[in-house]
Design an enzyme around this catalytic site. Structure first.
Site, PDB file in Angstrom:
ATOM      1  N   GLY A 323      21.855  59.312 -37.014  1.00 52.02           N
ATOM      2  CA  GLY A 323      22.696  59.688 -35.834  1.00 52.02           C
ATOM      3  C   GLY A 323      23.795  58.680 -35.511  1.00 52.02           C
ATOM      4  O   GLY A 323      24.573  58.099 -36.309  1.00 52.02           O
ATOM      5  N   SER A 324      24.222  58.394 -34.087  1.00 53.78           N
ATOM      6  CA  SER A 324      25.122  57.596 -33.823  1.00 53.78           C
ATOM      7  C   SER A 324      25.335  56.080 -33.891  1.00 53.78           C
ATOM      8  O   SER A 324      26.147  55.487 -34.138  1.00 53.78           O
ATOM      9  CB  SER A 324      25.399  57.721 -32.250  1.00 53.78           C
ATOM     10  N   THR A 325      23.785  55.761 -34.320  1.00 57.79           N
ATOM     11  CA  THR A 325      23.871  54.404 -34.970  1.00 57.79           C
ATOM     12  C   THR A 325      24.666  54.119 -36.138  1.00 57.79           C
ATOM     13  O   THR A 325      24.804  52.851 -36.573  1.00 57.79           O
ATOM     14  CB  THR A 325      22.349  53.814 -35.245  1.00 57.79           C
ATOM     15  N   PHE A 326      25.066  55.273 -36.791  1.00 62.25           N
ATOM     16  CA  PHE A 326      25.764  55.087 -37.917  1.00 62.25           C
ATOM     17  C   PHE A 326      27.157  54.668 -37.605  1.00 62.25           C
ATOM     18  O   PHE A 326      28.041  54.599 -38.652  1.00 62.25           O
ATOM     19  CB  PHE A 326      25.514  56.263 -38.835  1.00 62.25           C
TER      20      PHE A 326
END
Lengths: 671, 375
Positions: A323-326
């Site tokens: 998700g957005s941690t990427f």
């Protein structure tokens, strides 16, 4: 004057004498045959028969060495050997086995199943062989048996050695467990064929099984024709197994386990410089002691069929879309490729179009984020910005960046079952699905969805590499192993650390200068500053979960909310958020990666809560976890000094005993 | 007649061949030592009881030696008849032990009639051929009586079943017939008949365990933990003894119970293990000396009855030791024959000493001339 009868007797006498000579000759011949046979057996073939007689007489018994311990970084025992109180029965000394079992049942519970097993073994084995009736008795039960022994002929209390996990549930996924040797485990090591021997089946117990196991000792005993031991002729004690020291801080591990509670979640805390895994929690967990005690089929089935999969170590075997941690990696890829700098701006109105498809931002229902630069886009997790970046750089360059941060391939942690995760590329999709890569997939790869998969451990490593200045740190779980018998502080080649340095912050030889992955420091600073904004900035997605003021330390991080399924049009119209009534299984995964302190990073964490709803929930957990980490500050405390044997002096004496050995070896001499 | 024929009791006592008794006692002492070892250095339970029996047997032997040989001649058929009756009694009401019916309970003592028959048959055959002139021996019809004398008890013993004793009876009887002067070709015919009978016996007469023993003999490794186990372990014990043995009470095979029946049938193996080839040859030499004495006694007897009786007794003795030794060394199948004077066992000890009593009686009365048909 001759009597005719005498004359006739004379002829009979002559015949008799002749025949007697014949008979005597025959007898002498037979006697000669006997002597010849004696000569053949006792002189010519004597050596062979002497050997056979020795083989008859001498029997080798294996002695199991005590298994090595598993310790946490401060020397706390995570796996130890505990005396196992049990009761055995010698059939020939009882007044009826069934009667004895009845009487014994008043003291210790004997299930019908146990009873059948005992009776079956009594029939199968020789009457002087001790047969296990019950084990893992409490001290009280054991004492009662000892007191009542005069009324229980043939019953013997007995102390064996069993594996014990003092921490148990909280470290189960790391330490693993031992269990009976199965057919498939047999490698030719004769130890494995000892009755009652246990072998590592999971975790560290399995990975380091051979060094934990030690070397078998043996005892040469004289036995009689029935296999009963008469006396011991010679004894060679085995070599106790080596200890394994983990990088784990068991106290921290327990705290985090408590915090995750009933969630189906994983959390990893690591040292960003050395790669030491300080805690690795997968929830829910299980009690490894149950495996050792023998688990009922029902309990086993309950574990296997549990919807939150307690047996799986989600930190290494759970694979989730990052998700957005990427997004940090997408931003880095763009900067490193020279396509977009930190000043690159994109206007977010909540939606972007690609052909006929629409791609939404999570703030779609509020009309988007407005004008975003790179730091803002990370801090506020703007999807539109990263659709734009992804479209510009392409999936393959994103993938290449992801791999440099440890994604897409197992990191080689010392556990079994670690998964690779998945970093897609155009070639990969063509090869696997036979369908060409779609541009739309590049867009959603930009926000960490599509085919991307990462384990929590990989996310922690990714964060560590972002925070440590782009060094290719690798996670490790065991600091080093030590041979048991080493009293002095002399350097030993068996250790794999730098000799002499015994402080907690020492650098391990293999870590000294983890190679840089070649990312510009300036670009990294953009990312770490943006991550600081996520938590500490006025509009950061995790602004509610900054560390408490009195900590005087700030943490940085990044939220991630991974969709488990597509959001339907109807749902998007209804607000774009999944309602409270959504079944647990369909809720989004919550992720948060973090490091702290922001000014001089040392710790990196990754928290994934399956179906946790939103990344902010993971951030909330991370706040508590990071607070615990910083309070405990395991890296500043000196770790166990491996060259002194202080931590286990209490059991040092047990080495000589030869451990659990063959049950019959000691008892045979008493009878 | 040079010497006085009818002796006083004192004269008879002087006449007794004391050297033979010394030899017998030496052999018995070897037995006591081995029984002491077999009980792991205890005089109980075997050695002590064996000594009592030997003492009692010795008294009985002297008593028999002093009884006039003519009395034995006179009562030979009576004794034979009694023994036969006992054998029939075993058949009818015998005690079953160890899978065979061999004992008969006479209230006071338990008796093994087949042991009695070993002596009775020798007595009966000696008497028969004593009264048979040389010219008559050759006639077929005069062969029928001894054949009946032999085969009836043999058949009864076979039914018990006791193959070892049956063979012993047959072999002893054959030796007496041979010495009495039965033509050699007749033995050849009998041998031929026996060879022909073997397949029939195998099919109809031998019991399962007996067949098993023969098969085991032919291939001892066939079933190392079953029937062949004993003979394998016996050979290991013997062979591992080497030239000088492992030392008194040091036999591992015997003391760790690998050797079966070490106090009875396999006692020679134990001796061989503990005293080696030297001990074996020593014991065998003692036996050969006793046999040589027996031969000398037979030759010096002036009556055919005495000669046949002496050789009959000594042949039985020889067959005992030969069969036992050959069996434990794996030369012949396992048959339950004890080592004479050494193996633990009351009946065989007593019956052997009775036999030696008769032998001594022959010696004491060596100059008594007995007419063919006693008046």
């Amino acid at each position: 004057m001759r009597i005719p009868g005498i004359e006739r007797d004379g002829s009979r006498h002559k015949t008799f004498s002749r025949r007697l000579a014949l008979l005597g000759g025959g007898k002498l011949t037979l006697a000669a045959i006997l002597m010849g046979r004696m000569y053949y057996l006792q002189v010519l073939e004597s050596d062979q028969y002497q050997m056979l007689a020795e083989e008859n007489r001498i029997s080798m018994r294996l002695l199991a060495p005590p298994r090595g311990l598993v310790l946490d970084r401060f020397g706390r025992e995570l796996a130890s050997n505990r005396q196992n109180y049990r009761v055995v029965l010698i059939a020939e000394q009882t007044n009826g086995v069934a009667d004895t079992l009845d009487r014994l049942a008043h003291i210790v519970p004997i299930s019908p199943h146990q009873r059948r097993r005992v009776l079956r073994e009594v029939k199968r084995k020789r009457p002087f062989v001790p047969i296990k009736v019950a084990e893992n008795l409490t001290w009280e039960q054991f004492a009662r048996i000892n007191v009542l022994l005069p009324d229980l002929p043939g019953v013997q209390p007995d102390v064996g050695e069993g594996r014990h996990y003092p921490v148990g549930v909280e470290t189960a996924h790391i330490v693993g467990y031992v269990s009976s040797v199965s057919e498939a485990d047999l490698t030719g090591d004769p130890l494995l064929e000892l009755p009652g021997f246990r072998i590592g089946k999971n975790g560290i117990e399995k990975v380091y099984d051979e060094s934990l196991r030690g070397k078998a000792g043996n005892s040469r005993v004289e036995v009689n024709a029935y296999g009963r031991e008469i006396r011991e002729l010679a004894r060679q004690d085995g070599q106790p197994g080596d200890d394994v020291v983990l990088t784990i801080d068991a106290g921290l591990q327990e705290t985090i386990s408590r915090r995750l509670n009933d969630e189906s979640a994983a959390a990893v805390v690591m040292d960003i410089h050395q790669g030491d895994i300080l805690a690795m929690v997968s929830a829910p967990s299980y009690d490894p002691n149950a495996f050792n005690l023998g688990m009922s089929t029902k309990a086993w089935r309950a574990l296997v069929q549990h919807p939150r999969k307690p047996l799986i170590n989600k930190a290494i075997a759970g694979q989730y879309p990052p998700g957005s941690t990427f997004k940090m990696l997408v931003a880095l890829a763009a900067m490193e490729a020279g396509i977009a700098g930190p000043g690159h701006e994109v206007f977010c109105n909540g939606v972007t179009k690609l052909g006929k498809s629409k791609f939404h931002c999570w703030r779609h229902r509020y009309g988007g984020h407005g004008m975003m630069n790179m730091k803002q886009a990370i801090a506020q997790s703007c999807d539109i910005y990263f659709y734009d970046l992804a479209r510009r750089i392409g999936v393959d360059r994103i993938g290449a960046m992801a791999r440099r941060f440890g994604l897409g391939e197992a990191l080689g942690i010392e556990l079994v079952g670690e998964q690779d995760g998945l970093v897609p590329s155009k070639d990969w999709k063509q090869a696997v699905t036979g369908v060409p890569w779609q541009l739309g997939e590049t867009l959603i790869t930009g926000i960490g969805q599509a085919y991307l998969l990462a384990t929590p451990l990989q996310l922690a490593v990714m964060t560590a590499r972002l925070a440590n200045g782009g060094m290719a740190v690798k996670p490790k779980l065991s600091r080093h192993r030590t041979p048991r018998e080493r009293g002095d502080g002399s350097a030993d080649t068996a250790t794999d650390d730098g000799a002499g340095d015994t402080t907690g912050n020492r650098s391990l030889a293999s870590d000294v200068g983890a190679p840089p992955i070649g990312i510009s420091a300036a670009h990294l600073r953009v990312i770490t500053e943006a991550m600081t904004e996520v938590v500490n900035g006025p509009r950061g997605t995790a602004r509610k979960y900054k560390l408490d003021k009195d900590m005087e330390i700030q943490m940085a991080g990044k939220t991630g909310t991974a969709q488990v399924r597509r959001i339907t049009k109807a749902e998007r119209k209804a607000g774009g958020k999944l309602g409270k009534g959504t079944p647990w299984k369909e809720r989004d995964h919550a992720l948060f990666t973090a490091f702290a302190p922001v000014d001089k990073p040392r710790y990196a964490t990754a928290v994934v809560v399956e179906h946790g709803g939103s990344g902010t929930y993971a951030a909330k957990l991370t706040k508590d976890i990071m607070t615990a980490v910083l309070r405990a500050d395991p890296l500043s405390r000196s770790a166990v000094d491996m060259t002194s044997r202080g931590h286990n002096s209490g059991y040092g004496g047990s080495h000589k005993g030869g451990g659990g050995g063959d049950d019959t070896s000691n008892r045979g001499r008493k009878t | 007649m040079g010497r006085q024929v009818d002796l006083t009791l004192l004269q008879k006592l002087v006449q007794i061949n004391w050297l033979l008794i010394v030899l017998i006692t030496m052999i018995a002492c070897v037995g006591f030592a081995m029984l002491y070892s077999a009980a792991n250095g205890n005089i109980d339970p075997w050695a002590s009881r064996q000594m009592y029996r030997y003492g009692a047997g010795l008294g009985l032997m002297l008593l028999i030696a002093l009884i006039d040989i003519r009395a034995w001649l006179r009562h030979a058929y009576l004794i034979y008849g009694a023994a036969l009756l006992l054998l029939v009694a075993v058949e009818v009401m015998g005690v079953v032990g160890m899978g065979a019916r061999r004992w008969v309970d006479l209230g006071v003592i338990q008796l093994q009639p087949s042991e009695v028959m070993k002596i009775a048959l020798v007595l009966a055959l000696a008497r028969f051929y004593h009264g048979m002139p040389m010219e008559e021996i050759g006639r077929i019809r005069w062969l029928l009586v001894p054949a009946a004398l032999i085969l009836v008890p043999v058949a009864l013993v076979m039914r018990q079943p006791d193959l070892g004793t049956a063979i012993l009876l047959m072999a002893t009887a054959t030796a007496i017939l041979l010495l009495a002067g039965v033509r050699l070709w007749k033995f050849a015919v009998a041998l031929g008949a026996v060879l022909l009978a073997i397949p029939l016996a195998w099919r109809f007469m031998l019991h399962g365990y007996q067949k098993d023993r023969v098969l085991t003999y032919l291939n001892p490794e066939r079933d190392p933990l079953g029937a062949g186990y004993h003979i394998m372990q016996s050979k290991i014990a013997l062979g591992s003894g080497g030239v000088f043995g492992k030392g008194f009470m040091q036999g591992t095979q015997s003391h760790l119970a690998f050797l079966p029946e070490r106090q009875t049938d396999f006692i020679f193996t134990m001796l061989a293990e503990e005293f080696g080839l030297v001990g074996c040859i020593g014991l065998l030499s003692l036996y050969i000396l006793v046999i040589a004495y027996g031969y000398a006694i037979a030759i010096r007897s002036r009556s055919q009855f005495g000669r046949l009786l002496a050789t009959g007794v000594i042949t039985t003795f020889f067959l005992y030791l030969f069969i036992n030794m050959a069996m434990v060394m794996g030369l012949i199948p396992v048959v339950g024959v004890p080592l004479p004077l050494v193996s633990y066992g009351g009946t065989s000890m007593i019956s052997l000493l009775i036999g030696f009593g008769l032998l001594l009686s022959v010696y004491v009365h060596r100059d008594v001339v007995i007419p063919r048909r006693p008046s």
